[in-house]
Design an enzyme around this catalytic site. Structure first.
Site, PDB file in Angstrom:
ATOM      1  N   LYS A  39      51.970  42.778  31.945  1.00 29.62           N
ATOM      2  CA  LYS A  39      51.821  44.183  32.355  1.00 29.62           C
ATOM      3  C   LYS A  39      53.214  44.640  32.728  1.00 29.62           C
ATOM      4  CE  LYS A  39      47.246  43.725  34.595  1.00 29.62           C
ATOM      5  NZ  LYS A  39      46.624  43.244  35.867  1.00 29.62           N
ATOM      6  N   GLU A  84      37.548  50.755  34.486  1.00 27.88           N
ATOM      7  CA  GLU A  84      38.066  50.468  33.139  1.00 27.88           C
ATOM      8  C   GLU A  84      37.016  50.707  32.049  1.00 27.88           C
ATOM      9  OE1 GLU A  84      39.585  46.491  33.340  1.00 27.88           O
ATOM     10  OE2 GLU A  84      41.422  47.125  34.344  1.00 27.88           O
TER      11      GLU A  84
HETATM   12  P1  PGA Z   1      44.323  46.193  37.964  1.00 28.11           P
HETATM   13  O1  PGA Z   1      43.230  45.321  37.230  1.00 28.11           O
HETATM   14  O2  PGA Z   1      45.010  47.031  36.958  1.00 28.11           O
HETATM   15  O3  PGA Z   1      43.465  46.964  38.931  1.00 28.11           O
HETATM   16  O4  PGA Z   1      45.257  45.224  38.651  1.00 28.11           O
HETATM   17  C1  PGA Z   1      43.428  44.704  36.027  1.00 28.11           C
HETATM   18  C2  PGA Z   1      43.447  43.205  36.166  1.00 28.11           C
HETATM   19  O5  PGA Z   1      43.331  42.639  37.261  1.00 28.11           O
HETATM   20  O6  PGA Z   1      43.592  42.551  35.143  1.00 28.11           O
HETATM   21 ZN    ZN Z   2      43.482  40.513  36.306  1.00 32.84          ZN
END
Ligand code: PGA
Ligand code: ZN
Length: 433
Positions: A346, A214
């Site tokens: 998400k 990220e």
């Molecule tokens: P991921 O990580 O997109 O790999 O799940 C982001 C998070 O855990 O917030």
């Molecule tokens: Zn997370």
């Protein structure tokens, strides 16, 4: 009322280089919306699976088989689109089409409809049924109704997002909690990210500048020293933690949790915590580093342990991600038990856009603050910047650097400009944390 006249899907790649699905939707007034699904590396067990058996090809086949059903649908109503998607795949969790197709289809449709209506996507979404229930809010001008979420950015990565030797904890995050404008908040996060590189190089002259998935730096440091380095970067810039800027942590504790032994295994740092010790471990870091934000400080099924942390830190966003997986029913359960006061949104954890808007509405009903978030495997699109504003999210977790992260931040800068040349549609200031 626009109608869908064409739908097309294709295989494209995300920021990790993994294949994913992209969908284009075109309306009868010739507006096209496009969306590609992101994907996670630390995935909650109750999340919607991204693809059915057969992967992207199987999802594309379902899309092509159902193109006739999608054509003619009204993309201007997220609920109506949801019904069409549910006709194709009625089972919970979208086992037939996969969450990625539900994501791409529903967001591409919303984008085409927003363009057709001549509105920014955030305003189109804010007027949709699950969000528009507060009638006073829907009559308010955009300037009165919407606020900018605080960008929350990964400055140092470990866990499932970076290699051996990096911290066990997945993410150390920066948030410019003292900023009055979104421009200042973005700039401040960038300054801290940049300053941190210098701090890390002083600690380890061999630090190569490598980054995690990220865009956070990925140094060979344990959790404690990584947090100290992040705090030092803030201090070097003249900032006081808790004033101009604040730190956050995504513990992503399910990665450490060994259910067979009921222990959190921090194998990079070389220690283990039982559930009680984990609560103390997280609480100690929250206190000493004045964290504003603590995500998944315990594993994804430890609702009662989360409640203990939440009760200790009423002013901290004690946030569920793997715990709540953008699932409205699970969020209601977490709210009843007092497990969190904030939750990650998400869209692809839930599947489609309508599911995510229902989750946002459940958050609002229960006084849970929302944090709209990217995934570690991302597209270069910026729909989530709009989704964060439309859902009244307090923070937007989108990283600090990397093209796919900056795309979301740059979109916030565009949204901060007047769309119609008047003050009427200017979003006034930042969310209240
Ligand atoms: P991921 O990580 O997109 O790999 O799940 C982001 C998070 O855990 O917030
Ligand atoms: Zn997370």
């Amino acid at each position: 009322m626009p109608a869908i006249t064409a739908v097309r899907g294709r295989l494209v790649y995300n920021s990790r280089g993994s294949p994913t699905i992209e969908v284009d939707i075109t309306t009868d007034d010739r507006h096209t919306g496009r969306a590609a699904a992101p994907s996670g590396a630390s995935v909650g067990i109750h999340e919607t699976a991204s693809f059915p058996e057969g992967g992207v090809a199987a999802s594309l086949q379902i899309l092509n088989d159902n193109a006739g059903r999608i054509s003619g649908a009204d993309p201007g109503d997220v609920g109506a689109m949801h019904k069409v998607i549910r006709e194709i795949d009625p089972e919970p969790g979208y086992p037939k089409m996969g969450g990625s197709l539900a994501f791409a289809l529903s967001i591409a449709a919303a984008e085409s409809a927003a363009k057709s209506a001549g509105k920014p996507l955030y305003r189109f979404l804010g007027e949709q049924a699950p969000l528009a229930s507060a009638s006073s809010a829907s009559s308010a001008s955009p300037a009165e109704r919407y606020r900018f979420p605080f960008p929350l950015g990964n400055i140092l990565g470990g866990g499932a997002h970076a290699g051996p030797g990096t911290p066990d904890m997945q993410e150390i995050l920066i948030c410019a909690t003292g900023s009055d404008t979104v421009q200042d908040a973005i700039r401040t996060n960038l300054e801290v990210h940049s300053e941190l590189r210098g701090v890390l190089q002083k600690l380890d002259p061999g630090f190569s500048g490598g980054k995690g998935d990220e865009g956070g730096w990925a140094p060979k440091l344990d959790n404690e020293r990584a947090l100290q380095a992040a705090a030092k970067a803030c201090e070097n810039l003249g900032f006081t933690l808790g004033r101009e800027v604040s730190l956050g942590v995504d513990f992503a504790s399910s990665t450490q949790w060994d259910a067979s032994r009921s222990r959190y295994v921090y194998d990079r740092a070389g220690f283990e915590n039982d559930p009680g010790e984990q609560i103390e471990f997280a609480s100690d870091l929250i206190s000493r580093f004045k964290l504003i934000y603590a995500e998944d400080a315990v594993h994804e099924e430890a609702f009662e342990d989360m409640a203990q942390i939440r009760a200790r830190f009423p002013d901290v966003l004690v946030t569920g991600d793997d715990l709540t997986v953008t699932n409205a029913a699970i969020l209601e359960k977490a709210a009843r038990g007092g497990s969190c006061n904030a939750a990650i949104l998400k869209v692809n954890q839930a599947g489609g856009l309508y599911d995510a808007l229902e989750f946002a509405a459940a958050g609002a009903r229960n006084g849970i603050r929302l944090v709209t978030s990217h995934r570690s495997g991302e597209s270069t699109e910026s729909h989530i910047s709009h989704i964060g504003i439309a859902t009244g999210s307090k923070m937007l977790k989108v990283g600090v650097v990397g093209g796919e992260r900056v795309a979301k931040l740059n979109e916030l800068l565009r949204i901060a400009e007047s769309q119609d040349g008047t003050e009427h549609d200017l979003i006034q200031g930042m969310a209240e944390l």
